[in-house]
Enzyme design. Structure first.
Site, short mmCIF file in Angstrom:
data_model
loop_
_atom_site.label_atom_id
_atom_site.label_comp_id
_atom_site.label_asym_id
_atom_site.label_seq_id
_atom_site.Cartn_x
_atom_site.Cartn_y
_atom_site.Cartn_z
N LYS A 79 1.58 29.27 -32.74
CA LYS A 79 0.28 29.84 -32.39
C LYS A 79 -0.55 28.76 -31.71
O LYS A 79 -0.45 27.58 -32.07
CB LYS A 79 -0.41 30.31 -33.68
CG LYS A 79 -1.75 31.00 -33.49
CD LYS A 79 -2.30 31.42 -34.84
CE LYS A 79 -3.58 32.22 -34.71
NZ LYS A 79 -4.10 32.65 -36.03
N LEU A 117 -10.50 33.69 -32.83
CA LEU A 117 -9.48 33.90 -33.88
C LEU A 117 -9.89 34.94 -34.90
O LEU A 117 -9.06 35.36 -35.71
CB LEU A 117 -9.16 32.59 -34.64
CG LEU A 117 -8.74 31.38 -33.83
CD1 LEU A 117 -8.51 30.19 -34.77
CD2 LEU A 117 -7.47 31.67 -33.03
N SER A 128 -4.96 37.43 -35.82
CA SER A 128 -5.10 36.64 -34.62
C SER A 128 -3.80 35.98 -34.15
O SER A 128 -3.74 35.45 -33.05
CB SER A 128 -6.17 35.56 -34.82
OG SER A 128 -5.80 34.66 -35.85
N ILE A 136 -6.78 33.64 -42.08
CA ILE A 136 -8.02 33.54 -42.85
C ILE A 136 -8.56 34.91 -43.21
O ILE A 136 -9.45 35.05 -44.04
CB ILE A 136 -9.08 32.71 -42.11
CG1 ILE A 136 -10.22 32.30 -43.08
CG2 ILE A 136 -9.65 33.46 -40.91
CD1 ILE A 136 -11.21 31.31 -42.52
N GLY A 137 -8.03 35.96 -42.59
CA GLY A 137 -8.47 37.32 -42.91
C GLY A 137 -7.36 38.33 -42.73
O GLY A 137 -7.61 39.54 -42.74
N GLY A 138 -6.13 37.81 -42.53
CA GLY A 138 -4.99 38.70 -42.32
C GLY A 138 -4.15 38.33 -41.12
O GLY A 138 -3.27 39.08 -40.70
N SER A 139 -4.38 37.15 -40.56
CA SER A 139 -3.89 36.84 -39.21
C SER A 139 -2.40 36.60 -39.06
O SER A 139 -1.90 36.59 -37.95
CB SER A 139 -4.66 35.64 -38.65
OG SER A 139 -5.99 35.98 -38.40
#
EC number: 3.5.1.4
Length: 571
Positions: A137, A195, A221, A242-245
């Site tokens: 990434k 992101l 992301s 950090i939130g599902g990336s």
């Protein structure tokens, strides 16, 4: 105040796109007719992408990570031929689906040559990843290569606003670890601007779509990673979450992923949005075409003892015995051996946003497979996920979007349209409010843990893990991702999670449910966005969630659940 820039951001982005395409060898370039034909396709995977590849290339790229490493180690394949195969496939994938921000194929092939020579001379590999091409990434620094992280203002460097004097000199710690294990790094994949969105769109190369269904998003992301893997341009890659990336794009693109607990794997010297927000940290995760690939990546980087160089990493070596203990509870098919079955919670819905019909069906398929394999399944009714999501979201915006806007000012580029409602510049939240959020977050973690523990009283057996949706939809229509609650709660809890593919949306099986009545406006927007025709072919995945620092355990449970699912499907 209006700033003036010597080069308009649009021109900088256009030049970057041209430079990236120029790095693709002429013999791998697709014709204008090929590109036009690709643009008309709904599904770019499998037979479509393979039309641009030779049979020997297809044979290599359809092989997963562990067999590839074994073949290279045994001399059945060379690192060079494997690297060239993935470089070509990645080049095709980018041309038909816009998924790469950085290409360094020449350096990768040179590295593969050196690895082949090392194996020939020494008779042993450099490490556990010897010769395996790995994609990154575009947050991870590779010497001599840009890291844009989706920002136009970072083009030509890799440090953004942090320390431009070190441009192209810094390598992320995990980059060094992968290289020390024998990996071949060959490209960096696209991310959304900031992101912080479950899609992949930036002002440099535009939007990356879903290879299985071009009407839909690849997620984010770490979306470029997932899209590349769906097209077999990589079998193993590194993302962040950090939130599902790493979970959202894996589920959307039909691949596997592992989200470790933050501080299990090194984040040192990696780029990040709002890096000062470390109460709920982003975590490095792995994405692969197989669970064994995720396992190989975790085991390999932990073999380097990352905590020695990165004091933020908790010194927990890879625990093979934990994985083996869980696997010993079932046959290879996932069926329970005589002894202790798994006890798994299942969260059908979070009460805020109802899953679309394909997700409902996918969850039911997993539940049926788990039960048929002889494992225990209990309904999961934890503390309100909406509370956890609100707390987590507040941390993501704690700086008032200052970091985002500072990076936008480097080039003058605007926020992408999907972010304009959320990331307008505001005052940072006050310190006392930040501290109160921290207290509330800890209280939520404690309440969730207490609920988890309470289910032991039913039969004396602790719940091993929880199965839940990754999102309330399969791969989503771009711009219609309304609810991140299914993944954000796991980040607030800092739990370990793995994603497995289950099925695909089917317009013949997943019709509109006219009986469901939405419970709020977000639920209504999500429910009304479902169209069986548009969503047809969208991958459906689920996440399997275990507690903190239970990466080996969650990988093993994911293996058994996936095996049970395959066993039912093959019956």
């Amino acid at each position: 105040m209006t700033l003036e820039y010597p080069i308009p951001w649009e021109a900088r982005a256009a030049k970057k796109r041209e430079d990236t395409l120029a790095k693709i060898p002429a013999e791998w370039r697709l014709s204008a007719a090929d590109l036009e034909f690709a643009a008309q396709q709904r599904d770019l995977t499998g037979p479509f992408v393979e039309r641009f590849l030779e049979p020997e290339v297809i044979d290599i790229v359809k092989t997963d990570s562990v067999p590839l490493v074994n073949d290279i180690r045994a001399g059945k394949r060379s690192a060079v031929e494997v690297t060239k195969a993935f470089c070509k496939t990645a080049a095709v994938a980018h041309q038909i689906n816009n998924c790469l921000l950085e290409i360094f194929f020449d350096a990768a092939i040179k590295r593969a040559e050196e690895l082949d020579e090392y194996l020939r001379v020494n008779g042993e590999p450099v490490g556990p990843l010897h010769g395996l091409p790995i994609s990154l990434k575009d947050q991870f620094h590779v010497k001599g290569v840009d890291t844009t992280m989706g920002y136009v203002g970072w083009i030509g460097g890799n440090m953004g606003i942090t320390d431009p004097s070190k441009t192209h000199q810094v390598e992320s710690q995990i980059t060094k670890e992968l290289l020390s294990c024998g990996a071949v790094l060959f490209c960096k994949t696209s991310v959304p601007q900031t992101l912080l969105i479950g899609d992949t769109y930036n002002n440099i190369i535009g939007r990356t779509l879903n290879p299985h269904n071009h009407h839909l998003s690849c997620g984010g992301s770490s979306g470029g990673e997932a899209a590349l893997m769906a097209l077999r341009g990589s079998t193993l890659g590194v993302g962040t979450d950090i939130g599902g990336s790493v979970r959202i794009p894996a589920a959307f693109c039909g691949i596997f992923s592992l989200k470790p607990t933050p501080e299990r794997v090194s984040y040192r010297d990696a780029a990040n949005t709002n890096p000062g927000q470390n109460t709920y940290r982003s975590t490095v995760g792995f994405m692969s075409t197989s669970l064994e690939g995720c396992e190989l990546a975790l085991k390999s980087v932990l073999s380097t003892r990352p905590w020695v160089q990165d004091p933020a990493v908790v010194p927990i070596p890879y625990r093979q015995e934990v994985l083996d203990d869980v696997l010993s509870r079932a046959e290879a098919s996932g069926k329970v051996k005589t002894g202790k079955p798994l006890k798994l919670g299942i969260l059908w819905r979070d009460g805020a946003v109802e899953p679309h019909p394909p997700i409902r069906r996918g969850m039911a398929m997993v539940a049926e497979a788990v039960k048929k394999a002889g494992h225990k399944l209990v309904d999961w009714n934890p503390p309100d996920h909406a509370v956890a999501q609100k707390i987590h979201y507040s941390f993501l915006l704690a700086d008032g979007a200052r970091d985002v806007h500072d990076n936008l000012l480097l080039s003058g580029e605007p926020l992408i349209a999907d972010l304009q409602a959320y990331f307008n510049l505001k005052d940072p939240i006050p310190l006392l409010e930040y501290q109160d959020l921290t207290v509330r977050g800890l209280a939520n973690e404690q309440a969730y843990s207490d609920y988890w523990n309470s289910l032991t009283a039913e039969d004396g057996q602790e719940v091993d893990a929880v199965i839940m949706p990754v999102a309330p939809h399969g791969a989503v229509i771009p711009g219609r991702y309304y609810h991140l609650g299914y993944t954000e709660v796991v980040n607030l809890l800092n739990y370990s999670a793995a994603v497995i593919p289950v099925t695909k949306a089917d317009k013949g099986l997943d019709g509109v449910d006219g009986t469901y009545k939405p419970v709020n406006e977000v639920d209504r927007a999500n429910w009304e966005s479902y169209d069986p025709e548009i969503y047809h072919g969208a991958p459906v995945g689920v996440q399997i969630v275990a507690r903190k620092f239970e990466e080996e355990k969650v990988l093993a449970i994911a293996k058994l659940v996936h095996a049970a699912l395959l066993d039912v499907q093959s019956a």
